[in-house]
Design a protein around this motif. Structure first.
Motif, PDB file in Angstrom:
ATOM      1  N   GLY A 423      45.944  50.968  51.671  1.00  0.00           N
ATOM      2  CA  GLY A 423      46.790  51.336  50.540  1.00  0.00           C
ATOM      3  C   GLY A 423      45.926  51.668  49.344  1.00  0.00           C
ATOM      4  N   ASP A 424      46.213  51.044  48.199  1.00  0.00           N
ATOM      5  CA  ASP A 424      45.382  51.240  47.002  1.00  0.00           C
ATOM      6  C   ASP A 424      44.516  50.006  46.749  1.00  0.00           C
ATOM      7  N   PHE A 425      43.970  49.444  47.808  1.00  0.00           N
ATOM      8  CA  PHE A 425      43.174  48.218  47.725  1.00  0.00           C
ATOM      9  C   PHE A 425      42.008  48.373  46.750  1.00  0.00           C
ATOM     10  N   LEU A 426      41.230  49.437  46.895  1.00  0.00           N
ATOM     11  CA  LEU A 426      40.059  49.624  46.035  1.00  0.00           C
ATOM     12  C   LEU A 426      40.464  49.829  44.583  1.00  0.00           C
ATOM     13  N   THR A 427      41.565  50.519  44.352  1.00  0.00           N
ATOM     14  CA  THR A 427      42.042  50.728  42.983  1.00  0.00           C
ATOM     15  C   THR A 427      42.339  49.394  42.304  1.00  0.00           C
ATOM     16  N   GLN A 428      43.020  48.507  43.031  1.00  0.00           N
ATOM     17  CA  GLN A 428      43.371  47.204  42.470  1.00  0.00           C
ATOM     18  C   GLN A 428      42.133  46.319  42.281  1.00  0.00           C
ATOM     19  N   VAL A 429      41.185  46.382  43.219  1.00  0.00           N
ATOM     20  CA  VAL A 429      39.964  45.582  43.097  1.00  0.00           C
ATOM     21  C   VAL A 429      39.180  45.975  41.847  1.00  0.00           C
ATOM     22  N   VAL A 430      39.001  47.288  41.655  1.00  0.00           N
ATOM     23  CA  VAL A 430      38.261  47.755  40.470  1.00  0.00           C
ATOM     24  C   VAL A 430      38.993  47.368  39.193  1.00  0.00           C
ATOM     25  N   LEU A 431      40.320  47.469  39.212  1.00  0.00           N
ATOM     26  CA  LEU A 431      41.088  47.129  38.018  1.00  0.00           C
ATOM     27  C   LEU A 431      40.982  45.639  37.697  1.00  0.00           C
ATOM     28  N   LEU A 432      41.009  44.791  38.713  1.00  0.00           N
ATOM     29  CA  LEU A 432      40.924  43.348  38.488  1.00  0.00           C
ATOM     30  C   LEU A 432      39.534  42.908  38.050  1.00  0.00           C
ATOM     31  N   GLN A 568      50.852  49.311  49.416  1.00  0.00           N
ATOM     32  CA  GLN A 568      50.735  49.247  47.955  1.00  0.00           C
ATOM     33  C   GLN A 568      51.581  48.120  47.369  1.00  0.00           C
ATOM     34  N   VAL A 569      52.726  47.839  47.992  1.00  0.00           N
ATOM     35  CA  VAL A 569      53.564  46.741  47.508  1.00  0.00           C
ATOM     36  C   VAL A 569      52.834  45.410  47.630  1.00  0.00           C
ATOM     37  N   PHE A 570      52.212  45.167  48.773  1.00  0.00           N
ATOM     38  CA  PHE A 570      51.477  43.914  48.947  1.00  0.00           C
ATOM     39  C   PHE A 570      50.279  43.845  48.001  1.00  0.00           C
ATOM     40  N   ASN A 571      49.602  44.978  47.800  1.00  0.00           N
ATOM     41  CA  ASN A 571      48.474  44.984  46.866  1.00  0.00           C
ATOM     42  C   ASN A 571      48.939  44.682  45.442  1.00  0.00           C
ATOM     43  N   THR A 572      50.083  45.238  45.071  1.00  0.00           N
ATOM     44  CA  THR A 572      50.623  44.981  43.721  1.00  0.00           C
ATOM     45  C   THR A 572      51.017  43.519  43.557  1.00  0.00           C
ATOM     46  N   LEU A 573      51.662  42.946  44.571  1.00  0.00           N
ATOM     47  CA  LEU A 573      52.031  41.528  44.520  1.00  0.00           C
ATOM     48  C   LEU A 573      50.794  40.640  44.391  1.00  0.00           C
ATOM     49  N   ALA A 575      48.018  41.421  43.028  1.00  0.00           N
ATOM     50  CA  ALA A 575      47.327  41.629  41.747  1.00  0.00           C
ATOM     51  C   ALA A 575      48.047  40.972  40.575  1.00  0.00           C
ATOM     52  N   ILE A 576      49.307  40.567  40.768  1.00  0.00           N
ATOM     53  CA  ILE A 576      50.090  40.000  39.659  1.00  0.00           C
ATOM     54  C   ILE A 576      49.424  38.767  39.043  1.00  0.00           C
ATOM     55  N   PRO A 577      48.913  37.793  39.835  1.00  0.00           N
ATOM     56  CA  PRO A 577      48.263  36.609  39.202  1.00  0.00           C
ATOM     57  C   PRO A 577      47.001  36.951  38.435  1.00  0.00           C
ATOM     58  N   GLY A 578      46.391  38.087  38.718  1.00  0.00           N
ATOM     59  CA  GLY A 578      45.173  38.470  38.020  1.00  0.00           C
ATOM     60  C   GLY A 578      43.919  37.807  38.543  1.00  0.00           C
ATOM     61  N   ASN A 579      44.016  37.118  39.685  1.00  0.00           N
ATOM     62  CA  ASN A 579      42.871  36.434  40.284  1.00  0.00           C
ATOM     63  C   ASN A 579      42.434  37.207  41.523  1.00  0.00           C
ATOM     64  N   ILE A 580      41.156  37.557  41.599  1.00  0.00           N
ATOM     65  CA  ILE A 580      40.663  38.390  42.697  1.00  0.00           C
ATOM     66  C   ILE A 580      40.766  37.685  44.041  1.00  0.00           C
ATOM     67  N   ILE A 581      40.574  36.362  44.080  1.00  0.00           N
ATOM     68  CA  ILE A 581      40.650  35.615  45.336  1.00  0.00           C
ATOM     69  C   ILE A 581      42.081  35.634  45.871  1.00  0.00           C
ATOM     70  N   ILE A 582      43.038  35.334  44.988  1.00  0.00           N
ATOM     71  CA  ILE A 582      44.442  35.355  45.397  1.00  0.00           C
ATOM     72  C   ILE A 582      44.840  36.762  45.838  1.00  0.00           C
ATOM     73  N   PHE A 583      44.343  37.772  45.097  1.00  0.00           N
ATOM     74  CA  PHE A 583      44.658  39.159  45.458  1.00  0.00           C
ATOM     75  C   PHE A 583      44.187  39.480  46.873  1.00  0.00           C
ATOM     76  N   ILE A 584      42.957  39.100  47.181  1.00  0.00           N
ATOM     77  CA  ILE A 584      42.403  39.415  48.501  1.00  0.00           C
ATOM     78  C   ILE A 584      43.205  38.727  49.600  1.00  0.00           C
ATOM     79  N   ILE A 585      43.599  37.472  49.377  1.00  0.00           N
ATOM     80  CA  ILE A 585      44.362  36.731  50.392  1.00  0.00           C
ATOM     81  C   ILE A 585      45.709  37.400  50.650  1.00  0.00           C
ATOM     82  N   ILE A 586      46.454  37.687  49.561  1.00  0.00           N
ATOM     83  CA  ILE A 586      47.786  38.293  49.713  1.00  0.00           C
ATOM     84  C   ILE A 586      47.670  39.712  50.281  1.00  0.00           C
ATOM     85  N   SER A 587      46.696  40.468  49.793  1.00  0.00           N
ATOM     86  CA  SER A 587      46.525  41.847  50.256  1.00  0.00           C
ATOM     87  C   SER A 587      46.163  41.904  51.739  1.00  0.00           C
TER      88      SER A 587
END
Length: 641
Positions: A423-432, A568-573, A575-587
């Motif tokens: 999805g947009d995994f890299l976009t969210q990683v760079v943004l976070l 993209q929905v899972f990546n957005t969910l 990214a909501i906490p703003g924590n890269i570790i949580i983002f990677i787990i959920i994504s």
């Protein structure tokens, strides 16, 4: 690539060369012995021959024994094979030799005997435990079980529901010379001893009937329940000790599992040979059989037959024999994986075309369009490479992972075109991590260019349908069905060309010519009222048919869009906490689910497009698979000597 050309063989050999002949054919692995016809062409000749006998039933029994032994070793030695069985190489000479057969047979028999012993002991343990469970409530009864009473009294062991009011029972027995003693109780039942005068036994039992009492007895047991329970405990302990001994004997053969696997494959080859033996006709002196062999292997088969002094002839199949000719597809590395798709649908008729090379580009491209993600494509390629190199799967499983690799390449390319990486995994990683906007370069994206993708999908669908029509037209020309090709394919090609030219602003004269042919076809080929109804039937069936078929290809856009949105929905969910570790787990969790769903979903929808929309234009199925007398193994790879 094409369907392999087959030759029909008729062979006469000396009966005493049977084993040598079958072993030679088994080694070549390219001749299928046909089931004999009920009657040969000459009744006098057929009366002289009968089916050859074989030891197929014995071989099947041995196969069952060795498979049982392997299952027992795997279970009791707690061995794990994983999803794939890793094949071990072995030379054909060693495989067919008799050096290890007898030893493996003895091990198989020993394991089978121990398994029978273990099964018997387990059954006996079940009976002992059942008897123990039945006696346990009576443990507190200090009275030998064989004692039924005295000269004037009767002792009866009785049970009643656990909810029974024992005070009411005693009250009911008050007018009789009887006494009810409760030995024990649980939630289900009460266990009691009835002592009464022999003369009043019937009266006492009648008083107990409303309370649901029933008599019980332990036939053949002597001594008190406690003594019997102690004896049963000793028997159960001894039984389990014997089970451990039998289990240990089975586990001790774990080191011989590879030898048993070779033996199992060897028996499978023997079963194939025995099965083909029963297709031979003999009078005790000669053998006769018919079969099919690829024309390209006929020289090798002929050399073997000549070496063994056989009389034989080879011929092309006649028109009447076309339906009986076995079908073998000849494909290269690119088209062979599609065999699993073709075999799942149905093999083509012998006089039809091999669909694999005609389907492969479309199947692989369409799968990539629907999946369209570089991350998913890399996972598919990686899985294909690792499995094929480590486990060397064959048959359907081998084709599956080879096809996965090809579709993975297509998925990666389409992902690169659409800018998708999980999805947009890299976009969210760079943004976070940096707070900056980033996006992979893309020619188009599913969310922004949906209409363009839909139109492109339908255009691809038209290309595939038109390809099917061209194939059908060529086949009809080869069969001399020129007019059928004119009315069914050429006419509609003219209509399609006319529609295209009209869209481009060219005078629609070509379209008019096509419509004239559409009307002329039923008029020329129909009879009576059918000339009129045929016109409307042709227009309705073809217009709705082609429109429906082309519209079916919109699923290419739908699955591409669905996969991209879910990722993209899972990546957005995440990214909501703003924590890269949580983002990677959920994504990763969401993308894993999305990948699993699309892996199967894209295959099913791709398969539907090929089998219904594409094959319906030209494909004639009904082919019988070519099954030669050959060594087919499950556990080992045969290396040529």
């Amino acid at each position: 690539m094409a369907i392999v050309k087959m030759k029909k063989l008729r062979v006469i050999a000396m009966a005493d060369r049977r084993e040598e002949l079958l072993k030679g054919l088994l080694h070549l692995g390219c001749l299928e012995i046909s089931e004999p016809d009920e009657k040969l062409s000459d009744p006098a000749w057929s009366a002289l021959l009968q089916r050859e006998n074989s030891g197929l039933s014995v071989t099947k029994s041995e196969i069952g024994d060795v498979n049982t032994a392997l299952a027992a070793i795997k279970r009791y030695a707690q061995l794990k094979d994983g999803i794939f069985i890793k094949r071990h190489p072995i030379s054909e000479k060693e495989f067919l030799g008799s050096g290890t057969v007898e030893q493996a047979r003895q091990i198989s028999q020993q394991v089978g005997q121990q398994l029978q012993t273990l099964t018997r002991l387990q059954g006996e343990e079940t009976r002992l435990l059942s008897r123990q469970a039945g006696l346990e409530p009576w443990r507190g009864l200090d009275m030998p079980l064989e004692v039924q009473g005295t000269q004037h009294t009767v002792f009866r062991l009785m049970v009643c529901p656990g909810s029974t009011d024992m005070t009411a029972v005693q009250t009911a027995l008050a007018d009789t010379a009887a006494q009810m003693l409760e030995v024990s109780a649980d939630k289900q039942q009460r266990y009691c001893l009835l002592i009464c005068h022999r003369a009043e036994e019937e009266q006492a039992l009648e008083c107990l009937r409303p309370f649901g009492f029933s008599a019980t007895a332990f036939q053949g047991l002597t001594g008190t329940p406690s003594e019997n329970l102690n004896r049963l405990a000793g028997e159960i302990a001894e039984n389990r000790k014997q089970q451990e001994t039998a289990t240990a004997a089975i586990v001790a053969q774990a080191g011989a599992r590879d030898a048993l696997r070779v033996y199992a494959d060897r028996l499978s080859a023997e079963a194939a040979k025995d099965q083909n033996t029963e297709r031979l006709l003999t009078d005790g002196t000669i053998l006769f059989f018919e079969g099919w062999a690829p024309a390209e292997r006929l020289s090798a088969v002929g050399a073997l037959l000549d070496k063994l002094g056989c009389a034989w002839e080879a011929s092309d199949p006649t028109e009447d024999e076309i339906s009986k000719v076995p079908v073998q597809l000849k494909n290269n590395w690119f088209t062979k994986p599609l065999n699993m798709v073709t075999e799942m649908y149905s093999l083509p008729a012998y006089n039809n075309v091999d669909p694999n090379p005609l389907m492969a580009p479309f199947f692989i491209l369409f799968y990539g369009i629907m999946m369209a993600d570089m991350g998913y494509g890399l996972l598919m390629i990686l899985a294909s490479v690792l499995v094929t190199r480590k486990y060397h799967p064959k048959g359907t499983m081998g084709n599956l992972f080879s096809l996965m690799g090809l579709c993975g390449v297509s998925t990666f390319i389409m992902g690169a075109i659409t800018g998708g990486f999980f999805g947009d995994f890299l976009t969210q990683v760079v943004l976070l991590t940096t707070g900056k906007d980033f996006a992979l370069p893309a020619l188009f994206t599913p969310l922004n260019d949906t209409l363009m993708i839909l139109v492109g999908a339908m255009c691809l669908g038209f290309v595939q349908i038109a390809t099917g029509m061209v194939i059908s037209m060529v086949q009809k020309f080869k069969k001399g069905q020129v007019m059928d090709a004119v009315w069914e394919e050429i006419t509609w090609f003219i209509v399609f060309a006319g529609i295209g030219l009209m869209v481009l602003g060219v005078t629609p004269i070509v379209l008019y010519a096509g419509l004239v042919l559409v009307i002329a076809g039923p008029v020329i080929t129909g009879k009576g009222l059918g000339k009129i109804t045929g016109i409307f039937g042709s227009l309705y069936n073809h217009i709705t048919g082609y429109f429906g078929d082309i519209l079916s290809y919109s699923r290419l856009m739908a699955l591409m869009l669905a996969g991209s949105v879910i990722a993209q929905v899972f990546n957005t969910l995440g990214a909501i906490p703003g924590n890269i570790i949580i983002f990677i787990i959920i994504s990763m969790a969401g993308n894993a689910l999305n990948f699993a769903l699309n892996l199967l979903g894209c295959y099913v929808h791709d398969l539907r497009l090929q089998c219904l929309e594409y094959f319906g234009k030209f494909y004639e199925d009904g082919g019988k698979p070519f099954r030669p007398l050959a060594i087919n193994t499950k556990f080992v790879d045969i290396q040529n000597d």
